[in-house]
Write an enzyme that holds these catalytic residues in place. Structure first.
Site, PDB file in Angstrom:
ATOM      1  N   CYS B  88      59.048 -16.883 -59.208  1.00  0.00           N
ATOM      2  CA  CYS B  88      58.600 -17.466 -60.462  1.00  0.00           C
ATOM      3  C   CYS B  88      59.647 -17.255 -61.556  1.00  0.00           C
ATOM      4  O   CYS B  88      60.714 -17.828 -61.487  1.00  0.00           O
ATOM      5  CB  CYS B  88      57.229 -16.881 -60.831  1.00  0.00           C
ATOM      6  N   HIS B 204      53.790 -17.241 -55.737  1.00  0.00           N
ATOM      7  CA  HIS B 204      53.805 -15.771 -55.762  1.00  0.00           C
ATOM      8  C   HIS B 204      53.371 -15.171 -54.430  1.00  0.00           C
ATOM      9  O   HIS B 204      52.197 -14.802 -54.274  1.00  0.00           O
ATOM     10  CB  HIS B 204      52.854 -15.268 -56.847  1.00  0.00           C
ATOM     11  N   GLU B 206      53.953 -12.256 -53.451  1.00  0.00           N
ATOM     12  CA  GLU B 206      53.596 -10.842 -53.669  1.00  0.00           C
ATOM     13  C   GLU B 206      52.167 -10.695 -54.206  1.00  0.00           C
ATOM     14  O   GLU B 206      51.638  -9.594 -54.226  1.00  0.00           O
ATOM     15  CB  GLU B 206      54.626 -10.187 -54.608  1.00  0.00           C
TER      16      GLU B 206
END
Lengths: 93, 233
Positions: B88, B204, B206
């Site tokens: 991002c 994302h 993560e």
């Protein structure tokens, strides 16, 4: 001897780069009745005050920082719209 | 020397703790936060440039973070072939730093998009070593400036070199306009450098490493770090 200069740098999206902000502003202007407006591109303007020995040195420094920082050459073009000696109240430092 | 995952923290990063949690807790690998003022990455085998709003996204997203002291070390690390993942805002930082080509523009809709989307794995890279080309991953996005742009020549080079790593698609893997959340050219969600060790993406991974948060497909991206840690130990 060092002099103070003030530059106005305008950064605009490159031709061919999508500018949704400009398009949204165009839509807003049309909604307000400004039907004659055919295109809007949204950019940024910077007013940079700088100490430099002469105008050429100031211009070189402004061009370098515009290339490196103020504009991203991948998506934007810049123009140094003006470069003038800094005078008046703004010059008192 | 212990080899760790390093998560870079800039002023304004907010995905750094999510990244730390994904690697340290969900993967259980040694992980440490790397302050933006640090100048060497000794002991770091994997670098993550996390999401957020570094320096308030002032000027352009990632434009100021690019000049943070730590970025010289990140550049050297990447040039030595070290694996780097930009997520991002981290992707935006890597493009501004010229570690990845192109730029991220304002979403075509002008809206900040916070949603779950699908991406298709398009090519091999360090960060897609635990997934197969053609796999469809469901990942969260949260960005206002995610519209990938590069000029025609660069896009053609990325495509012919196989540097397009992720493309937005629907749940069945069809690349359609309405599955592209931000107007990215060629529905590009993530790319790699020529060495395939540096990858940037807007979604994302993560934030999707535990089924508890709604999805765990991101785990299949972040587990790639294990190979670097094993080799480097």
């Amino acid at each position: 001897m060092s002099n103070a200069w003030v530059a106005e740098v305008v950064v605009m999206p490159k031709a061919g780069v999508n500018d949704p902000q400009g398009e949204a502003i165009l839509g807003g202007l049309h909604d307000l009745g400004y039907r004659a407006v055919s295109r809007v591109r949204a950019g940024k303007q910077f007013r940079v005050e700088i100490d430099a020995e002469n105008e050429a040195a100031a211009r070189n420094a402004i061009a370098e920082m515009s290339d490196r920082v103020l504009a991203n050459p991948v998506i934007e073009v810049y123009e140094i719209e003006s470069l003038t000696p800094l005078t008046g109240a703004g010059a008192e430092r | 020397m212990s080899q760790q995952v390093g998560v870079v923290t800039f002023p304004g990063s907010n995905g750094d703790h999510d990244a730390w949690n994904a690697f340290a807790n969900d993967l259980g690998v040694p992980t440490r936060m790397v302050d933006y003022r640090e100048t060497d990455l000794d002991g770091i085998a994997v670098v993550v440039v996390p999401g957020g709003f570094s320096y308030g996204d002032y000027l352009r997203c990632g434009a100021i973070a690019r000049f943070a002291p730590v970025m010289n070390a990140v550049r050297e690390f990447a040039q030595r072939g070290g694996p780097v993942l930009g997520i991002c805002n981290g992707f935006q930082v890597l493009t501004e730093a010229h570690l990845l080509p192109g730029a991220l523009l304002r979403n075509e809709s002008l809206r900040f998009h916070c949603d779950w989307i699908h991406v298709k794995v398009e090519n091999r890279s360090f960060w897609t070593s635990d997934v197969e080309v053609g796999d469809i991953l469901r990942l969260p996005i949260a960005h206002g400036d995610g519209s990938y742009f590069a000029d025609d020549e660069t896009i053609a080079r990325l495509e012919s070199n196989g540097q397009v790593i992720f493309r937005y698609c629907d749940a069945n893997g069809a690349v359609l306009d309405n599955a592209n959340p931000n107007g990215s050219r060629r529905a590009i969600a993530g790319i790699a450098n020529e060495g395939r060790n540096v990858v940037g993406l807007m979604p994302h991974p993560e934030r999707a490493t535990d089924p508890l948060v709604g999805g765990a497909d991101g785990r299949r991206i972040v587990t790639a770090a294990l190979s670097a840690l094993q080799v480097a130990v």
